[in-house]
Scaffold this active site. Structure first.
Site, PDB file in Angstrom:
ATOM      1  CB  SER A 239      -5.568 -16.555   0.082  1.00 24.61           C
ATOM      2  OG  SER A 239      -5.345 -17.171   1.338  1.00 24.61           O
TER       3      SER A 239
ATOM      4  CG  ASN B 192      -5.736  -6.500   8.525  1.00 30.22           C
ATOM      5  OD1 ASN B 192      -5.012  -5.928   9.345  1.00 30.22           O
ATOM      6  ND2 ASN B 192      -6.544  -7.494   8.859  1.00 30.22           N
ATOM      7  CD1 TRP B 193      -0.366  -3.564   5.553  1.00 33.86           C
ATOM      8  CD2 TRP B 193       0.879  -1.996   6.575  1.00 33.86           C
ATOM      9  NE1 TRP B 193       0.090  -2.691   4.596  1.00 33.86           N
ATOM     10  CE2 TRP B 193       0.854  -1.725   5.199  1.00 33.86           C
ATOM     11  CE3 TRP B 193       1.589  -1.147   7.415  1.00 33.86           C
ATOM     12  CZ2 TRP B 193       1.527  -0.634   4.638  1.00 33.86           C
ATOM     13  CZ3 TRP B 193       2.255  -0.061   6.867  1.00 33.86           C
ATOM     14  CH2 TRP B 193       2.220   0.192   5.486  1.00 33.86           C
ATOM     15  CE  LYS B 194      -4.446 -10.532   8.711  1.00 32.98           C
ATOM     16  NZ  LYS B 194      -4.743 -11.917   8.463  1.00 32.98           N
TER      17      LYS B 194
ATOM     18  CG  HIS C  96      -9.911  -9.756  10.718  1.00 33.41           C
ATOM     19  ND1 HIS C  96      -9.352 -10.951  11.095  1.00 33.41           N
ATOM     20  CD2 HIS C  96      -9.493  -9.518   9.453  1.00 33.41           C
ATOM     21  CE1 HIS C  96      -8.615 -11.415  10.085  1.00 33.41           C
ATOM     22  NE2 HIS C  96      -8.692 -10.561   9.080  1.00 33.41           N
TER      23      HIS C  96
ATOM     24  CD  GLU D 157     -11.326 -10.747   5.446  1.00 34.85           C
ATOM     25  OE1 GLU D 157     -10.451 -10.417   4.656  1.00 34.85           O
ATOM     26  OE2 GLU D 157     -11.142 -10.815   6.674  1.00 34.85           O
TER      27      GLU D 157
ATOM     28  N   GLY E  95      -5.210 -16.034   5.549  1.00 35.09           N
ATOM     29  CA  GLY E  95      -3.913 -16.119   6.220  1.00 35.09           C
ATOM     30  C   GLY E  95      -3.067 -17.305   5.786  1.00 35.09           C
TER      31      GLY E  95
HETATM   32  P1  PGA Z   1      -4.773 -12.779   3.791  1.00 36.72           P
HETATM   33  O1  PGA Z   1      -5.542 -12.070   5.003  1.00 36.72           O
HETATM   34  O2  PGA Z   1      -4.937 -11.897   2.572  1.00 36.72           O
HETATM   35  O3  PGA Z   1      -3.357 -12.870   4.259  1.00 36.72           O
HETATM   36  O4  PGA Z   1      -5.413 -14.124   3.607  1.00 36.72           O
HETATM   37  C1  PGA Z   1      -6.807 -11.507   4.810  1.00 36.72           C
HETATM   38  C2  PGA Z   1      -7.346 -10.966   6.111  1.00 36.72           C
HETATM   39  O5  PGA Z   1      -6.952 -11.452   7.185  1.00 36.72           O
HETATM   40  O6  PGA Z   1      -8.180 -10.049   6.113  1.00 36.72           O
END
Ligand code: PGA
Length: 272
Positions: A223, A17-19, A105, A175, A181
């Protein structure tokens, strides 16, 4: 232990997920090229997907190898019947090459997306022939086990309009919000993830029966990086990862793929 044939190997998913990364079309093209030329394991039981920002879907699709699945980060409020400014239908996503949609999400839920819309997104995406990664997870780390009731409600609400024949296209990503994040406060133990993966299947079994529920893959996200991926894969009872930050670097993403494959192989060796 006998060697497993490809058909018997457990199917695995690795979704990036590149956001909001990268921030320009030129960088998106260059980064997709880095992914295309990086050394990812080529095993047929592991599917790769990346979800770039919407404006770059087409150009990333054009550069990535065909075996990579193109994913959309969030379908918004698709209204296939209507003509509404700013909306995108599943038919458009499909024709842009999208085969998988991330729904629910926590960052989208935090903006106030109601459960009813998440349920419509899930059934709409599945009905439109896309695979879905449905994200669920508690907001706070809790010692009181409230998270089980919380996640149960998230799962059952999201699948409320999903017919049994669409279930094979659904993957659920556990999640825990507190682990996601750059603001993550901690990561769960693999055994905690395992417990929740079993719980999610038990909840799905209430609606679809044990057989279909057990066949629904549960991924872990929060993470994930090359150093912790193997333990989650071995002891977390999961079939893949939804990765944020570490999915932006092809070397790290490839190392997570290797760790996923070997962690699941360790698990299989242990249980056979
Ligand atoms: P992260 O994000 O791996 O940077 O913690 C995961 C996500 O938001 O799905």
């Amino acid at each position: 232990m006998t060697r497993k044939t490809t058909r018997e190997l457990e199917r695995l998913w690795l979704v990036g997920n590149w956001k909001m990364w990268p921030d320009t079309a030129a960088r998106a093209r260059r980064d997709a090229q880095r992914f295309a030329s990086a050394n990812f394991p080529r095993v047929s039981h592991l599917s790769f997907a990346v979800a770039p920002p919407y404006p770059f879907l087409g150009l990333v699709r054009a550069v990535l190898p065909r075996r990579w699945v193109l994913a959309a980060q969030d379908p918004g409020d698709p209204d296939p019947e209507g003509e509404e400014t700013g909306r995108v239908s599943f038919a458009m996503l499909r024709s842009a090459g999208v085969r998988l949609v991330i729904v629910g999400h926590s960052e989208v839920r935090a903006r106030g997306t109601p459960d009813a819309l998440i349920a419509r997104q899930v059934s709409g995406a599945l009905g439109g022939g896309c695979e879905v990664v449905l994200c669920v997870g508690e907001t706070e780390r809790d010692g009181a086990h409230d998270r089980f009731a919380f996640v149960r409600k998230q799962v059952l609400t999201a699948v409320s309009s999903v017919r049994p024949n669409a279930l094979p296209l659904l993957r659920v990503a556990y999640e825990p919000v507190w682990a996601i994040g750059s603001r993550a406060r901690a990561t769960p133990e693999p055994s905690d993830v395992h417990e929740m993966a079993l719980w999610i299947k038990k909840v799905l079994a209430e609606r679809y029966g044990a057989r279909a529920a057990l066949a629904t893959p549960v991924l872990y996200g929060g993470s994930v990086h090359p150093e912790n991926a193997r333990a989650f894969a071995r002891d977390g009872g999961i079939h893949g990862f939804l990765v944020g930050r570490a999915s932006r670097d092809p070397k790290e993403f490839a190392a997570i793929a290797e760790a996923l494959i070997s962690g699941v192989a360790d698990r299989a060796a242990f249980t056979h």
